[in-house]
Design a protein around this motif. Structure first.
Motif, PDB file in Angstrom:
ATOM      1  N   SER A 131       3.285 -28.955  95.818  1.00 48.19           N
ATOM      2  CA  SER A 131       3.622 -27.606  95.353  1.00 48.19           C
ATOM      3  C   SER A 131       4.031 -26.708  96.519  1.00 48.19           C
ATOM      4  CB  SER A 131       2.440 -26.981  94.623  1.00 48.19           C
ATOM      5  OG  SER A 131       2.130 -27.727  93.487  1.00 48.19           O
ATOM      6  N   PHE A 132       3.318 -26.812  97.634  1.00 47.42           N
ATOM      7  CA  PHE A 132       3.659 -26.011  98.811  1.00 47.42           C
ATOM      8  C   PHE A 132       5.040 -26.396  99.344  1.00 47.42           C
ATOM      9  CE2 PHE A 132       3.229 -25.127 103.448  1.00 47.42           C
ATOM     10  CZ  PHE A 132       3.178 -23.749 103.349  1.00 47.42           C
ATOM     11  N   GLY A 133       5.340 -27.694  99.376  1.00 47.09           N
ATOM     12  CA  GLY A 133       6.665 -28.141  99.798  1.00 47.09           C
ATOM     13  C   GLY A 133       7.760 -27.635  98.878  1.00 47.09           C
ATOM     14  N   ALA A 134       7.497 -27.656  97.571  1.00 46.16           N
ATOM     15  CA  ALA A 134       8.478 -27.148  96.608  1.00 46.16           C
ATOM     16  C   ALA A 134       8.716 -25.652  96.808  1.00 46.16           C
ATOM     17  CB  ALA A 134       8.013 -27.434  95.180  1.00 46.16           C
ATOM     18  N   LEU A 135       7.636 -24.920  97.063  1.00 39.35           N
ATOM     19  CA  LEU A 135       7.773 -23.486  97.317  1.00 39.35           C
ATOM     20  C   LEU A 135       8.626 -23.229  98.564  1.00 39.35           C
ATOM     21  CD1 LEU A 135       6.898 -20.502  96.802  1.00 39.35           C
ATOM     22  CD2 LEU A 135       5.016 -20.962  98.377  1.00 39.35           C
TER      23      LEU A 135
ATOM     24  N   LEU B 132      10.885 -25.217  99.902  1.00 42.18           N
ATOM     25  CA  LEU B 132      12.276 -25.575  99.622  1.00 42.18           C
ATOM     26  C   LEU B 132      12.961 -24.505  98.775  1.00 42.18           C
ATOM     27  CD1 LEU B 132      12.121 -29.401  98.966  1.00 42.18           C
ATOM     28  CD2 LEU B 132      13.314 -28.215 100.811  1.00 42.18           C
ATOM     29  N   PHE B 133      12.236 -23.944  97.814  1.00 41.28           N
ATOM     30  CA  PHE B 133      12.805 -22.861  97.002  1.00 41.28           C
ATOM     31  C   PHE B 133      13.139 -21.663  97.881  1.00 41.28           C
ATOM     32  CE2 PHE B 133      12.057 -18.846  94.786  1.00 41.28           C
ATOM     33  CZ  PHE B 133      13.069 -18.910  93.839  1.00 41.28           C
ATOM     34  N   ARG B 134      12.211 -21.284  98.772  1.00 41.93           N
ATOM     35  CA  ARG B 134      12.465 -20.125  99.633  1.00 41.93           C
ATOM     36  C   ARG B 134      13.648 -20.378 100.563  1.00 41.93           C
ATOM     37  NH1 ARG B 134       7.256 -17.807 102.354  1.00 41.93           N
ATOM     38  NH2 ARG B 134       8.846 -16.346 103.035  1.00 41.93           N
ATOM     39  N   LEU B 135      13.768 -21.605 101.070  1.00 43.13           N
ATOM     40  CA  LEU B 135      14.907 -21.951 101.923  1.00 43.13           C
ATOM     41  C   LEU B 135      16.208 -21.863 101.131  1.00 43.13           C
ATOM     42  CD1 LEU B 135      15.977 -23.074 104.622  1.00 43.13           C
ATOM     43  CD2 LEU B 135      15.650 -25.342 103.650  1.00 43.13           C
ATOM     44  N   GLY B 136      16.217 -22.432  99.935  1.00 37.72           N
ATOM     45  CA  GLY B 136      17.415 -22.385  99.090  1.00 37.72           C
ATOM     46  C   GLY B 136      17.782 -20.964  98.709  1.00 37.72           C
ATOM     47  N   TRP B 137      16.776 -20.162  98.384  1.00 37.33           N
ATOM     48  CA  TRP B 137      17.040 -18.764  98.027  1.00 37.33           C
ATOM     49  C   TRP B 137      17.616 -18.004  99.221  1.00 37.33           C
ATOM     50  CZ3 TRP B 137      17.649 -16.339  93.680  1.00 37.33           C
ATOM     51  CH2 TRP B 137      17.686 -14.958  93.662  1.00 37.33           C
ATOM     52  N   GLY B 138      17.087 -18.280 100.414  1.00 35.50           N
ATOM     53  CA  GLY B 138      17.615 -17.622 101.611  1.00 35.50           C
ATOM     54  C   GLY B 138      19.062 -18.000 101.878  1.00 35.50           C
ATOM     55  N   ILE B 139      19.392 -19.265 101.644  1.00 35.24           N
ATOM     56  CA  ILE B 139      20.778 -19.705 101.830  1.00 35.24           C
ATOM     57  C   ILE B 139      21.675 -19.100 100.757  1.00 35.24           C
ATOM     58  CG2 ILE B 139      22.283 -21.733 101.710  1.00 35.24           C
ATOM     59  CD1 ILE B 139      20.017 -23.289 103.091  1.00 35.24           C
TER      60      ILE B 139
END
Length: 92
Positions: free
Chosen positions: A47-51, A53-60
């Protein structure tokens, strides 16, 4: 209390709670105790890894080009070049 102390305190709290569940100090139904509690750390890690990755994708996705920052950086580069030329350094 510093941020590091808060993080360590929270980590110790979560670890203590998990150990209490894992060692059966807190009574739970047998199904939960045998099938869910042993995989909680893995679930938390995924779950932490998914979070992240989501934050990285949102930043991009929301990354903006900043023309003013580019102009400011170019001015600073030109200023540095003129300072170095005054010192006799070849910058071209």
């Amino acid at each position: 209390m510093t941020r590091a102390q808060q993080t360590i305190s929270f980590g110790l709290l979560v670890t203590s709670l998990y150990l209490a569940l894992y060692l059966q100090l807190i009574p739970l139904p047998a199904l939960v105790q045998q099938q869910i509690v042993p995989v909680l750390p893995f679930w938390a890690l995924v779950s932490f890894g998914a979070l992240l990755l989501f934050r990285l994708g949102w930043g991009i996705l929301t990354f903006n080009d900043v023309p003013d920052a580019h102009k400011e950086l170019m001015r600073e580069i030109d200023l540095a070049k003129t300072d170095l030329r005054k010192l006799g350094v070849d910058v071209d």
